[in-house]
Design an enzyme around this catalytic site. Structure first.
Site, PDB file in Angstrom:
ATOM      1  N   ASP A  32       7.657   3.986  -0.402  1.00  0.00           N
ATOM      2  CA  ASP A  32       8.085   3.791   0.990  1.00  0.00           C
ATOM      3  C   ASP A  32       7.395   2.603   1.649  1.00  0.00           C
ATOM      4  O   ASP A  32       7.130   2.621   2.856  1.00  0.00           O
ATOM      5  CB  ASP A  32       7.864   5.068   1.825  1.00  0.00           C
ATOM      6  CG  ASP A  32       8.447   6.283   1.147  1.00  0.00           C
ATOM      7  OD1 ASP A  32       9.585   6.196   0.689  1.00  0.00           O
ATOM      8  OD2 ASP A  32       7.753   7.316   1.057  1.00  0.00           O
ATOM      9  N   LYS A  35      10.308  -1.557   0.275  1.00  0.00           N
ATOM     10  CA  LYS A  35      10.805  -2.383  -0.837  1.00  0.00           C
ATOM     11  C   LYS A  35      12.270  -2.762  -0.648  1.00  0.00           C
ATOM     12  O   LYS A  35      12.663  -3.864  -0.988  1.00  0.00           O
ATOM     13  CB  LYS A  35      10.653  -1.626  -2.176  1.00  0.00           C
ATOM     14  CG  LYS A  35       9.210  -1.413  -2.583  1.00  0.00           C
ATOM     15  CD  LYS A  35       9.105  -0.689  -3.902  1.00  0.00           C
ATOM     16  CE  LYS A  35       9.565   0.751  -3.851  1.00  0.00           C
ATOM     17  NZ  LYS A  35       8.772   1.638  -2.993  1.00  0.00           N
ATOM     18  N   LYS A  37      14.035  -3.548   1.905  1.00  0.00           N
ATOM     19  CA  LYS A  37      14.265  -4.754   2.710  1.00  0.00           C
ATOM     20  C   LYS A  37      13.843  -6.013   1.947  1.00  0.00           C
ATOM     21  O   LYS A  37      14.534  -7.029   1.983  1.00  0.00           O
ATOM     22  CB  LYS A  37      13.480  -4.638   4.015  1.00  0.00           C
ATOM     23  CG  LYS A  37      13.242  -5.987   4.577  1.00  0.00           C
ATOM     24  CD  LYS A  37      13.047  -6.139   6.001  1.00  0.00           C
ATOM     25  CE  LYS A  37      12.825  -7.635   6.248  1.00  0.00           C
ATOM     26  NZ  LYS A  37      12.279  -7.919   7.522  1.00  0.00           N
ATOM     27  N   ASN A  57      15.254  10.224  -6.804  1.00  0.00           N
ATOM     28  CA  ASN A  57      14.114  10.527  -5.921  1.00  0.00           C
ATOM     29  C   ASN A  57      13.865   9.370  -4.964  1.00  0.00           C
ATOM     30  O   ASN A  57      13.285   9.539  -3.902  1.00  0.00           O
ATOM     31  CB  ASN A  57      12.842  10.838  -6.739  1.00  0.00           C
ATOM     32  CG  ASN A  57      12.546   9.827  -7.841  1.00  0.00           C
ATOM     33  OD1 ASN A  57      13.354   8.953  -8.119  1.00  0.00           O
ATOM     34  ND2 ASN A  57      11.394   9.963  -8.455  1.00  0.00           N
ATOM     35  N   ALA A  58      14.292   8.171  -5.342  1.00  0.00           N
ATOM     36  CA  ALA A  58      14.146   7.003  -4.472  1.00  0.00           C
ATOM     37  C   ALA A  58      15.308   6.974  -3.493  1.00  0.00           C
ATOM     38  O   ALA A  58      16.295   7.681  -3.682  1.00  0.00           O
ATOM     39  CB  ALA A  58      14.164   5.744  -5.323  1.00  0.00           C
ATOM     40  N   GLY A  59      15.179   6.151  -2.481  1.00  0.00           N
ATOM     41  CA  GLY A  59      16.320   6.026  -1.584  1.00  0.00           C
ATOM     42  C   GLY A  59      16.072   4.946  -0.573  1.00  0.00           C
ATOM     43  O   GLY A  59      14.977   4.864  -0.036  1.00  0.00           O
ATOM     44  N   HIS A  60      17.050   4.094  -0.376  1.00  0.00           N
ATOM     45  CA  HIS A  60      16.906   3.212   0.772  1.00  0.00           C
ATOM     46  C   HIS A  60      18.215   3.001   1.495  1.00  0.00           C
ATOM     47  O   HIS A  60      19.291   3.093   0.933  1.00  0.00           O
ATOM     48  CB  HIS A  60      16.164   1.911   0.447  1.00  0.00           C
ATOM     49  CG  HIS A  60      16.679   1.166  -0.715  1.00  0.00           C
ATOM     50  ND1 HIS A  60      16.006   1.118  -1.893  1.00  0.00           N
ATOM     51  CD2 HIS A  60      17.785   0.437  -0.866  1.00  0.00           C
ATOM     52  CE1 HIS A  60      16.682   0.386  -2.733  1.00  0.00           C
ATOM     53  NE2 HIS A  60      17.769  -0.037  -2.142  1.00  0.00           N
ATOM     54  N   ARG A 163      11.834  14.246 -26.797  1.00  0.00           N
ATOM     55  CA  ARG A 163      12.909  13.863 -27.722  1.00  0.00           C
ATOM     56  C   ARG A 163      14.073  14.850 -27.796  1.00  0.00           C
ATOM     57  O   ARG A 163      14.696  15.032 -28.834  1.00  0.00           O
ATOM     58  CB  ARG A 163      12.329  13.584 -29.118  1.00  0.00           C
ATOM     59  CG  ARG A 163      11.438  12.359 -29.099  1.00  0.00           C
ATOM     60  CD  ARG A 163      10.510  12.294 -30.246  1.00  0.00           C
ATOM     61  NE  ARG A 163       9.551  13.388 -30.199  1.00  0.00           N
ATOM     62  CZ  ARG A 163       8.541  13.519 -31.044  1.00  0.00           C
ATOM     63  NH1 ARG A 163       8.375  12.646 -31.991  1.00  0.00           N
ATOM     64  NH2 ARG A 163       7.694  14.521 -30.934  1.00  0.00           N
ATOM     65  N   GLN A 242       9.435   3.985  -6.035  1.00  0.00           N
ATOM     66  CA  GLN A 242       8.148   4.651  -5.761  1.00  0.00           C
ATOM     67  C   GLN A 242       7.032   3.595  -5.641  1.00  0.00           C
ATOM     68  O   GLN A 242       7.302   2.518  -5.153  1.00  0.00           O
ATOM     69  CB  GLN A 242       7.823   5.709  -6.813  1.00  0.00           C
ATOM     70  CG  GLN A 242       8.715   6.945  -6.747  1.00  0.00           C
ATOM     71  CD  GLN A 242      10.016   6.788  -7.511  1.00  0.00           C
ATOM     72  OE1 GLN A 242      10.035   6.314  -8.629  1.00  0.00           O
ATOM     73  NE2 GLN A 242      11.116   7.188  -6.916  1.00  0.00           N
ATOM     74  N   ALA A 317      13.855   8.861   3.181  1.00  0.00           N
ATOM     75  CA  ALA A 317      15.293   8.547   3.088  1.00  0.00           C
ATOM     76  C   ALA A 317      16.008   9.522   2.153  1.00  0.00           C
ATOM     77  O   ALA A 317      17.215   9.697   2.232  1.00  0.00           O
ATOM     78  CB  ALA A 317      15.491   7.114   2.591  1.00  0.00           C
ATOM     79  N   SER A 432       6.762  -9.117   7.004  1.00  0.00           N
ATOM     80  CA  SER A 432       7.929  -8.561   7.684  1.00  0.00           C
ATOM     81  C   SER A 432       7.498  -7.816   8.947  1.00  0.00           C
ATOM     82  O   SER A 432       6.522  -7.063   8.934  1.00  0.00           O
ATOM     83  CB  SER A 432       8.643  -7.630   6.699  1.00  0.00           C
ATOM     84  OG  SER A 432       9.508  -6.769   7.380  1.00  0.00           O
TER      85      SER A 432
HETATM   86  P1  IMP Z   1       9.360  13.518  -8.029  1.00  0.00           P
HETATM   87  O1  IMP Z   1       9.466  12.042  -8.293  1.00  0.00           O
HETATM   88  O2  IMP Z   1      10.569  14.086  -7.345  1.00  0.00           O
HETATM   89  O3  IMP Z   1       8.979  14.283  -9.257  1.00  0.00           O
HETATM   90  O4  IMP Z   1       8.154  13.754  -6.987  1.00  0.00           O
HETATM   91  C1  IMP Z   1       6.794  13.526  -7.350  1.00  0.00           C
HETATM   92  C2  IMP Z   1       6.029  12.926  -6.170  1.00  0.00           C
HETATM   93  O5  IMP Z   1       6.484  11.597  -5.931  1.00  0.00           O
HETATM   94  C3  IMP Z   1       6.199  13.675  -4.851  1.00  0.00           C
HETATM   95  O6  IMP Z   1       4.992  13.602  -4.122  1.00  0.00           O
HETATM   96  C4  IMP Z   1       7.268  12.882  -4.134  1.00  0.00           C
HETATM   97  O7  IMP Z   1       7.209  13.034  -2.732  1.00  0.00           O
HETATM   98  C5  IMP Z   1       6.902  11.473  -4.565  1.00  0.00           C
HETATM   99  N1  IMP Z   1       8.040  10.555  -4.539  1.00  0.00           N
HETATM  100  C6  IMP Z   1       9.071  10.492  -5.421  1.00  0.00           C
HETATM  101  N2  IMP Z   1       9.911   9.510  -5.084  1.00  0.00           N
HETATM  102  C7  IMP Z   1       9.407   8.931  -3.993  1.00  0.00           C
HETATM  103  C8  IMP Z   1       9.825   7.808  -3.209  1.00  0.00           C
HETATM  104  O8  IMP Z   1      10.839   7.137  -3.466  1.00  0.00           O
HETATM  105  N3  IMP Z   1       9.033   7.498  -2.135  1.00  0.00           N
HETATM  106  C9  IMP Z   1       7.887   8.184  -1.871  1.00  0.00           C
HETATM  107  N4  IMP Z   1       7.465   9.229  -2.579  1.00  0.00           N
HETATM  108  C10 IMP Z   1       8.205   9.581  -3.639  1.00  0.00           C
END
Ligand code: IMP
Length: 445
Positions: A32, A35, A37, A57-60, A163, A242, A317, A432
């Protein structure tokens, strides 16, 4: 193989200067960092944008004109007409999330066929991985919960390393559905042992029946594509998700994600060799945030922390969770610079600090016996014995959000970012001061 995206033509050996050197972009903190932007800014000079690890797990959120796009898997380069986007082998891909994102783009008139390629080596996040992730979090006792996003990331990487994983290229194979049945049954055995709800084998198999036709047109051997693009003089931008402190090896284990989110992951997650990477850019927020559980030495549980959350819009996000906020931590940033070898910082969200009369920077950690850590300790028990050592600087108490030239920043704001640069030994390439493209100062990057 039938149905796959085809990329033909002889490789061309490029002799010249690329429009932009091949660049890796990595988060230097706990994710967070902004990245999205910075990627958007650098994408303008890139030809090929590669995502190399992580998953949904990511998002923007990207705003272009009056349209808002929320992307978790597809590189935001897809919003620029002439760019090729690649989901590399290091990514774990939830196919239904992907189809949802594709639909959203198509509804907004964005063409994706031929512009988005998925590595046939990328592992698929399957329904049982998600169920295992959520059930595992639920059964952990307080203090042991990771606070995952519940998106199935850990179990998918676990299956990859063990595997037994399923790769994007596997959807085209004759035994795909048989493997689905086999694996749902195996996951059910684990879920049963945890006392969690079981999955319906027929229902899950049905879900995956139509999948091959939908994703096959995007699946390709992207290693070949990336190499050919590099040899033809195209500029490659590799975007990390991340951040360094969430890296499976270098982060605050076990409170990490399950992939290599540092610069090294760019090679293993894309197939581009280390010597074809020209520079590494670290994205660094001018304060610190973390979402999920785990240590956070400079965390603020007071009005300043609340102000950072409010002014910085610090809500996830992907999950909408509110982020933990704290002072800038130079120990973390220095360590991230060591692990990634940053050439430049892209510093973000300086404007969020505009109101503060005083800003604090953690310059070291001091252990209970007086020992000082200048970079991050590898052992969390050691970390628990440490307290941050702060340095104070006067705040600038002037709005910076309209500033477009570095020389026009208040002197105290310049002194602050220059101190962050000197404490970490990395020069500033981008600064920024707001979410818009125009709120970006470029200082030699
Ligand atoms: P996971 O990636 O869902 O297994 O989560 C593991 C840890 O990484 C947790 O603390 C999540 O909140 C953190 N995390 C995963 N993806 C992000 C991200 O894009 N931004 C910030 N924290 C993340």
């Amino acid at each position: 193989m039938n149905g796959r995206a085809a990329f033909a033509g002889p490789p061309v050996l490029f002799v010249g200067v690329k429009a932009m050197p091949n660049t890796v972009l990595v988060g230097a903190q706990w994710g967070d960092e902004g990245k999205g932007k910075i990627i958007d800014v650098l994408t303008q000079q890139a030809d090929v944008i590669v995502r190399y690890q992580g998953g949904s797990n990511a998002g923007h959120t990207v705003i272009v004109g009056d349209k808002k796009y929320v992307l978790h898997l597809i590189p935001s380069g897809i919003l620029h007409e002439d760019k090729l986007c690649v989901i590399g082998n290091g990514v774990v891909l939830e196919p239904f999330d992907l189809l949802r994102e594709l639909n959203e783009l198509h509804e907004k008139g964005i063409e994706t066929k031929g512009r988005l390629l998925i590595s046939d080596r990328a592992h698929l996040v399957m329904r049982w991985h998600r169920a295992l992730d959520q059930a595992d979090e639920a059964r952990r006792s307080a203090g042991k919960k990771i606070g995952t996003t519940g998106r199935g990331i850990g179990p998918t990487y676990g299956a990859k390393v063990g595997r037994t994983g399923m790769r994007a290229g596997d959807v085209l194979k004759a035994d795909f559905l048989d493997r689905v049945v086999e694996q749902v049954e195996a996951a059910n055995a684990t879920l049963a042992s945890w006392g969690a709800e079981l999955l319906d084998v027929a229902e899950i198999t049905g879900l995956y029946r139509e999948l091959p036709d939908k994703i096959a047109p995007y699946v390709a051997d992207t290693v070949k594509v990336i190499h050919e693009a590099d040899r033809a003089g195209k500029s490659i931008l590799l975007e990390g998700a991340q951040g360094t402190m969430l890296d499976i090896d270098f982060g605050t284990y076990p409170f990490v994600t399950s992939s290599s989110s540092t610069a090294g992951g760019a090679c293993t997650g894309s197939g581009l060799p280390p010597r074809r990477i020209d520079r590494v850019v670290g994205v660094l927020k001018c304060y610190t945030t973390r979402v999920g559980a785990g240590p956070f030495p400079t965390e603020l549980d007071d009005d300043v922390g609340e102000m950072l959350r409010r002014r910085g819009g610090e809500y996830g996000a992907t999950t909408g969770r509110s982020r933990r906020c704290g002072w800038f931590d130079a120990v973390v940033a220095r360590y991230a610079a060591q692990v990634n070898g940053f050439d430049f910082w892209a510093m973000t969200k300086l404007d969020v600090l505009d109101e503060l009369p005083v800003v604090r920077i953690c310059v070291a950690y001091e252990r209970d016996d007086g020992f000082r850590y200048e970079t991050f300790p590898s052992d969390l028990d050691e970390l628990a014995r440490c307290k941050p050592v702060y340095e104070e600087m006067p705040g600038w108490q002037t709005s910076t959000s309209e500033v477009t030239r570095y020389e026009d920043l208040p002197l105290k704001a310049r002194a602050y970012v220059e101190r962050l640069s000197s404490l970490t030994g990395v020069r500033i390439g981008i600064l920024s001061v707001g979410p818009a493209r125009e709120s970006t100062m470029r200082l030699g990057l």
